[in-house]
Design a protein around this motif. Structure first.
Motif, PDB file in Angstrom:
ATOM      1  N   GLU A   1       0.651  -0.960   0.062  1.00  0.00           N
ATOM      2  CA  GLU A   1       0.085   0.005   0.022  1.00  0.00           C
ATOM      3  C   GLU A   1       0.882   1.303   0.071  1.00  0.00           C
ATOM      4  OE1 GLU A   1      -3.221  -2.113   2.749  1.00  0.00           O
ATOM      5  OE2 GLU A   1      -1.937  -0.931   3.651  1.00  0.00           O
ATOM      6  N   PHE A   2       1.868   1.320   0.816  1.00  0.00           N
ATOM      7  CA  PHE A   2       2.629   2.565   1.254  1.00  0.00           C
ATOM      8  C   PHE A   2       3.346   2.828  -0.172  1.00  0.00           C
ATOM      9  CE2 PHE A   2       2.607   2.542   5.975  1.00  0.00           C
ATOM     10  CZ  PHE A   2       1.332   2.432   6.029  1.00  0.00           C
ATOM     11  N   ALA A   3       4.070   1.993  -0.724  1.00  0.00           N
ATOM     12  CA  ALA A   3       4.829   1.805  -2.058  1.00  0.00           C
ATOM     13  C   ALA A   3       4.162   2.259  -3.330  1.00  0.00           C
ATOM     14  CB  ALA A   3       5.563   0.408  -2.269  1.00  0.00           C
ATOM     15  N   LEU A   4       2.836   1.625  -3.288  1.00  0.00           N
ATOM     16  CA  LEU A   4       1.832   2.128  -4.376  1.00  0.00           C
ATOM     17  C   LEU A   4       1.509   3.690  -4.328  1.00  0.00           C
ATOM     18  CD1 LEU A   4       0.142   1.347  -6.738  1.00  0.00           C
ATOM     19  CD2 LEU A   4      -1.517   0.890  -5.212  1.00  0.00           C
TER      20      LEU A   4
ATOM     21  N   PHE B   1      -5.521 -11.980  -1.125  1.00  0.00           N
ATOM     22  CA  PHE B   1      -6.874 -11.269  -1.040  1.00  0.00           C
ATOM     23  C   PHE B   1      -6.580  -9.627  -1.142  1.00  0.00           C
ATOM     24  CE2 PHE B   1      -9.851  -8.790   1.275  1.00  0.00           C
ATOM     25  CZ  PHE B   1     -10.968  -9.187   1.164  1.00  0.00           C
ATOM     26  N   HIS B   2      -5.661  -9.263  -0.472  1.00  0.00           N
ATOM     27  CA  HIS B   2      -5.357  -7.959  -0.294  1.00  0.00           C
ATOM     28  C   HIS B   2      -4.855  -7.299  -1.597  1.00  0.00           C
ATOM     29  CE1 HIS B   2      -3.196  -4.157   0.969  1.00  0.00           C
ATOM     30  NE2 HIS B   2      -4.285  -4.083   1.709  1.00  0.00           N
ATOM     31  N   GLU B   3      -3.670  -7.864  -2.201  1.00  0.00           N
ATOM     32  CA  GLU B   3      -3.092  -7.296  -3.383  1.00  0.00           C
ATOM     33  C   GLU B   3      -3.948  -7.577  -4.489  1.00  0.00           C
ATOM     34  OE1 GLU B   3      -0.028  -7.741  -0.233  1.00  0.00           O
ATOM     35  OE2 GLU B   3      -1.619  -9.154  -1.020  1.00  0.00           O
ATOM     36  N   GLY B   4      -4.888  -8.763  -4.516  1.00  0.00           N
ATOM     37  CA  GLY B   4      -5.514  -9.049  -5.638  1.00  0.00           C
ATOM     38  C   GLY B   4      -6.795  -7.780  -5.791  1.00  0.00           C
ATOM     39  N   TRP B   5      -7.373  -7.511  -4.532  1.00  0.00           N
ATOM     40  CA  TRP B   5      -8.083  -6.536  -4.949  1.00  0.00           C
ATOM     41  C   TRP B   5      -7.631  -5.196  -4.920  1.00  0.00           C
ATOM     42  CZ3 TRP B   5     -13.049  -6.794  -5.359  1.00  0.00           C
ATOM     43  CH2 TRP B   5     -13.893  -7.925  -5.117  1.00  0.00           C
ATOM     44  N   MET B   6      -6.324  -4.776  -4.775  1.00  0.00           N
ATOM     45  CA  MET B   6      -5.740  -3.668  -4.882  1.00  0.00           C
ATOM     46  C   MET B   6      -5.648  -3.680  -6.690  1.00  0.00           C
ATOM     47  SD  MET B   6      -2.598  -3.116  -2.182  1.00  0.00           S
ATOM     48  CE  MET B   6      -1.736  -1.982  -3.172  1.00  0.00           C
ATOM     49  N   TYR B   7      -5.501  -4.768  -7.102  1.00  0.00           N
ATOM     50  CA  TYR B   7      -5.128  -4.920  -8.461  1.00  0.00           C
ATOM     51  C   TYR B   7      -6.660  -4.647  -9.220  1.00  0.00           C
ATOM     52  CZ  TYR B   7      -4.296  -6.419 -13.461  1.00  0.00           C
ATOM     53  OH  TYR B   7      -3.761  -6.679 -14.700  1.00  0.00           O
TER      54      TYR B   7
ATOM     55  N   LEU C   1      -1.907  -3.306 -19.483  1.00  0.00           N
ATOM     56  CA  LEU C   1      -0.714  -2.704 -19.543  1.00  0.00           C
ATOM     57  C   LEU C   1      -0.986  -1.686 -20.943  1.00  0.00           C
ATOM     58  CD1 LEU C   1       2.545  -4.797 -19.001  1.00  0.00           C
ATOM     59  CD2 LEU C   1       1.840  -2.552 -17.662  1.00  0.00           C
ATOM     60  N   ARG C   2      -1.562  -2.285 -21.892  1.00  0.00           N
ATOM     61  CA  ARG C   2      -1.780  -1.597 -23.176  1.00  0.00           C
ATOM     62  C   ARG C   2      -2.869  -0.469 -22.972  1.00  0.00           C
ATOM     63  NH1 ARG C   2      -0.341  -3.371 -28.040  1.00  0.00           N
ATOM     64  NH2 ARG C   2      -2.390  -2.863 -29.099  1.00  0.00           N
ATOM     65  N   LEU C   3      -3.795  -1.220 -21.904  1.00  0.00           N
ATOM     66  CA  LEU C   3      -4.841   0.046 -21.820  1.00  0.00           C
ATOM     67  C   LEU C   3      -4.528   1.121 -21.192  1.00  0.00           C
ATOM     68  CD1 LEU C   3      -8.103   0.542 -21.246  1.00  0.00           C
ATOM     69  CD2 LEU C   3      -7.768  -0.686 -19.078  1.00  0.00           C
ATOM     70  N   PHE C   4      -3.451   1.208 -20.469  1.00  0.00           N
ATOM     71  CA  PHE C   4      -2.922   2.576 -19.880  1.00  0.00           C
ATOM     72  C   PHE C   4      -1.425   3.264 -20.727  1.00  0.00           C
ATOM     73  CE2 PHE C   4      -4.757  -0.175 -16.420  1.00  0.00           C
ATOM     74  CZ  PHE C   4      -5.870   0.707 -16.251  1.00  0.00           C
ATOM     75  N   ARG C   5      -1.509   3.200 -21.741  1.00  0.00           N
ATOM     76  CA  ARG C   5      -0.525   3.555 -22.679  1.00  0.00           C
ATOM     77  C   ARG C   5      -0.597   5.203 -22.686  1.00  0.00           C
ATOM     78  NH1 ARG C   5      -1.176   0.566 -28.284  1.00  0.00           N
ATOM     79  NH2 ARG C   5      -3.523   0.717 -27.468  1.00  0.00           N
ATOM     80  N   GLY C   6      -1.657   5.930 -22.490  1.00  0.00           N
ATOM     81  CA  GLY C   6      -1.761   7.319 -22.640  1.00  0.00           C
ATOM     82  C   GLY C   6      -1.033   8.063 -21.701  1.00  0.00           C
ATOM     83  N   ASP C   7      -1.472   9.452 -21.293  1.00  0.00           N
ATOM     84  CA  ASP C   7      -0.987  10.441 -20.479  1.00  0.00           C
ATOM     85  C   ASP C   7      -2.195  10.623 -19.430  1.00  0.00           C
ATOM     86  OD1 ASP C   7       0.767  11.768 -19.023  1.00  0.00           O
ATOM     87  OD2 ASP C   7       0.726  13.504 -20.200  1.00  0.00           O
TER      88      ASP C   7
ATOM     89  N   LEU D   1      -1.455   1.948 -14.976  1.00  0.00           N
ATOM     90  CA  LEU D   1      -0.201   1.396 -15.188  1.00  0.00           C
ATOM     91  C   LEU D   1       0.713   0.805 -14.046  1.00  0.00           C
ATOM     92  CD1 LEU D   1       1.836   0.764 -17.528  1.00  0.00           C
ATOM     93  CD2 LEU D   1       2.693   3.112 -17.197  1.00  0.00           C
ATOM     94  N   LEU D   2       0.831   1.871 -13.067  1.00  0.00           N
ATOM     95  CA  LEU D   2       1.590   1.445 -11.915  1.00  0.00           C
ATOM     96  C   LEU D   2       0.996   0.374 -10.916  1.00  0.00           C
ATOM     97  CD1 LEU D   2       3.882   2.247 -10.199  1.00  0.00           C
ATOM     98  CD2 LEU D   2       2.298   3.934  -8.625  1.00  0.00           C
ATOM     99  N   VAL D   3      -0.314  -0.014 -10.860  1.00  0.00           N
ATOM    100  CA  VAL D   3      -0.973  -1.024 -10.151  1.00  0.00           C
ATOM    101  C   VAL D   3      -0.792  -2.111 -11.215  1.00  0.00           C
ATOM    102  CG1 VAL D   3      -3.129  -2.132  -9.978  1.00  0.00           C
ATOM    103  CG2 VAL D   3      -2.915   0.288  -9.441  1.00  0.00           C
ATOM    104  N   VAL D   4      -0.706  -2.184 -12.280  1.00  0.00           N
ATOM    105  CA  VAL D   4      -0.392  -3.299 -13.302  1.00  0.00           C
ATOM    106  C   VAL D   4       1.110  -3.673 -12.939  1.00  0.00           C
ATOM    107  CG1 VAL D   4      -0.383  -4.793 -15.413  1.00  0.00           C
ATOM    108  CG2 VAL D   4      -2.189  -3.076 -14.805  1.00  0.00           C
ATOM    109  N   VAL D   5       1.985  -2.697 -13.066  1.00  0.00           N
ATOM    110  CA  VAL D   5       3.386  -3.024 -12.954  1.00  0.00           C
ATOM    111  C   VAL D   5       3.849  -3.622 -11.684  1.00  0.00           C
ATOM    112  CG1 VAL D   5       5.686  -1.893 -12.880  1.00  0.00           C
ATOM    113  CG2 VAL D   5       4.143  -1.206 -14.807  1.00  0.00           C
ATOM    114  N   GLN D   6       3.295  -3.016 -10.489  1.00  0.00           N
ATOM    115  CA  GLN D   6       3.429  -3.512  -9.140  1.00  0.00           C
ATOM    116  C   GLN D   6       3.140  -4.788  -8.957  1.00  0.00           C
ATOM    117  OE1 GLN D   6       1.076  -2.035  -5.810  1.00  0.00           O
ATOM    118  NE2 GLN D   6       2.941  -1.774  -4.726  1.00  0.00           N
ATOM    119  N   ASN D   7       1.927  -5.347  -9.732  1.00  0.00           N
ATOM    120  CA  ASN D   7       1.476  -6.705  -9.471  1.00  0.00           C
ATOM    121  C   ASN D   7       2.180  -7.590 -10.448  1.00  0.00           C
ATOM    122  OD1 ASN D   7      -0.664  -8.969 -10.373  1.00  0.00           O
ATOM    123  ND2 ASN D   7      -1.426  -7.885  -8.451  1.00  0.00           N
TER     124      ASN D   7
END
Length: 428
Positions: free
Chosen positions: A173-176, A396-402, A363-369, A377-383
């Motif tokens: 959570e804190f890193a994200l 449970f926790h990280e899956g729901w964050m995603y 990842l491709r969904l979040f290619r824009g600015d 993008l960050l959520v996907v990269v972190q996961n």
């Protein structure tokens, strides 16, 4: 007067119950409560999420929703759930174990629902703000618990600074939050809104200070530099990258010197590896290496469709050494602590293809600015990268964050794309 007031109140309530906009706003409120409660309670997050889904029913456009499910970004998560269900047919595990293993995938069905809803709702940022504020409050509580351990709801003395849940969830959570704030900080600085940028910078630093001096997971230590690297490549010029990298390097050296806890956490990498290789001890790093080695062997036995849903624990039981020995090889587990191997053992190459399709499509969904693109993008990269050391899409926790992060941010991105398309059509 009282009767009139009751009639007026009843009429307003009836109009609200008939209003799709009112129901949509209620869904947004429950989505905010879900995000805000996730750092603190799995039960509350589950309750609010169920209420959120329930409130979607009265105004759901079934045809439009079913049409949205045909999009690859929605179809891929659904395909993984269906694969888990079909995989029960060739598993040797008990039926209870098979359906128990299906359960971690079910949350992925909520992702298309969130994409559909926040494609239509203008309140997506509420969810991000709620999660950020909630994590900031948890950070304050973490410091209090570090100095006053009796305040903690956790009873494990080894988890210093943990009020609820565990240090892995808290570090995620804190890193994200800390890295996600980099984008609005840079945008605010470019707009010369220095006070607001300074406030967000202080908030981001507070998360890093907590992870430096209170508690941090080794997974976060590995993935935070990767997330910063992604941000730098996407949003900074090379001169800025060099300057910021030098600053971060100096800050990292100072943190290393100032924090015995940080040094101890990092030094455990090599110590755990040495003890496992020389003595076979079940250290944290050693167990992961043992799980990965055995899982690769299981995958080689059934590379196409795997051993079936819920089969992992039985496979580890089959090859475990006698339980009385204090050896990593004696450990039995149903989760190999790697998302790819978790999928590969149960569903083989088919499962791996579906899993990677989910990550690539998102990842491709979040290619824009923009903030929504950056957050998603960050959520996907972190996961993706934390799933090298854990099965975070199924946890449970990280899956729901995603699910929440990609669902909300993805809906916002699609909404923005549709608005741009309408503007383009009107202009032409």
């Amino acid at each position: 007067m009282t009767a009139l007031a009751r009639e007026t109140t009843g009429g307003m309530l009836l109009r609200r119950l008939r209003s799709p906009a009112a129901w949509r706003e209620t869904v947004d409120i429950f989505a905010v409560l879900t995000a805000a409660s996730l750092p603190w309670s799995t039960s509350l997050a589950g309750i609010f999420n169920a209420l959120m889904l329930l409130c979607m029913v009265p105004f759901l456009d079934v045809r439009a929703f079913l049409q949205s499910l045909k999009r690859p970004i929605c179809a891929a998560p659904i395909a993984l759930v269906l694969l888990a269900l079909v995989g029960t047919l060739w598993s040797d595990a008990s039926w209870g174990a098979r359906f128990y293993a299906v359960n971690p995938t079910i949350k992925l069905l909520v992702l298309p629902v969130l994409l559909y809803h926040f494609e239509r709702s203008p309140r997506g940022r509420w969810i991000f703000i709620a999660f950020l504020v909630s994590c900031a409050l948890l950070s304050v509580m973490s410091w209090l618990v570090a100095f006053y351990p009796n305040l903690a709801l956790k009873t494990d003395p080894a988890e210093r600074g943990i009020f609820v849940k565990n240090y892995i969830d808290q570090s995620q959570e804190f890193a994200l939050c800390a890295v996600a704030l980099a984008y609005p900080i840079v945008m605010l600085l470019r707009e010369k809104r220095y006070w607001f940028a300074g406030l967000l910078t202080a908030l981001a630093l507070s998360f890093f200070v907590n992870m430096t001096f209170v508690v941090v997971s080794r997974t976060a230590l590995v993935t935070v530099p990767i997330m910063f690297g992604v941000f730098a490549l996407l949003h900074l010029k090379w001169r800025s990258i060099a300057l910021i990298s030098a600053t971060l390097l100096v800050a990292a050296i100072l943190a290393w010197q100032a924090s015995p806890y940080l040094r101890h956490t990092a030094e455990r990498f090599s110590d755990d590896y040495t003890r496992y290789m020389e003595k076979g001890e079940p250290t944290s790093a050693g167990l992961r290496l043992e799980f990965w080695r055995k899982s690769l062997g299981f995958f080689a036995e059934a590379p196409i469709k795997g051993h079936g849903t819920g089969s992992t624990r039985g496979l580890f039981e089959r090859v475990a050494t006698p339980a009385g020995q204090y050896q990593a090889s004696a450990e039995v587990i149903g989760n190999p602590h790697n998302q790819t191997l978790n999928v590969a053992v149960q569903w083989g190459v088919i499962g791996i293809a579906v899993l990677y399709a989910i990550w690539i499509l998102h990842l491709r969904l979040f290619r824009g600015d923009g903030l929504a693109n950056w957050t998603g993008l960050l959520v996907v990269v972190q996961n993706v990268f934390t799933s090298l050391f854990n099965s975070h899409l199924f946890d449970f926790h990280e899956g729901w964050m995603y699910v929440i992060g990609v669902g909300v941010a993805g809906g916002m991105v699609i909404r923005g794309q549709q608005a741009e398309a309408k503007t383009g059509e009107a202009g032409s």
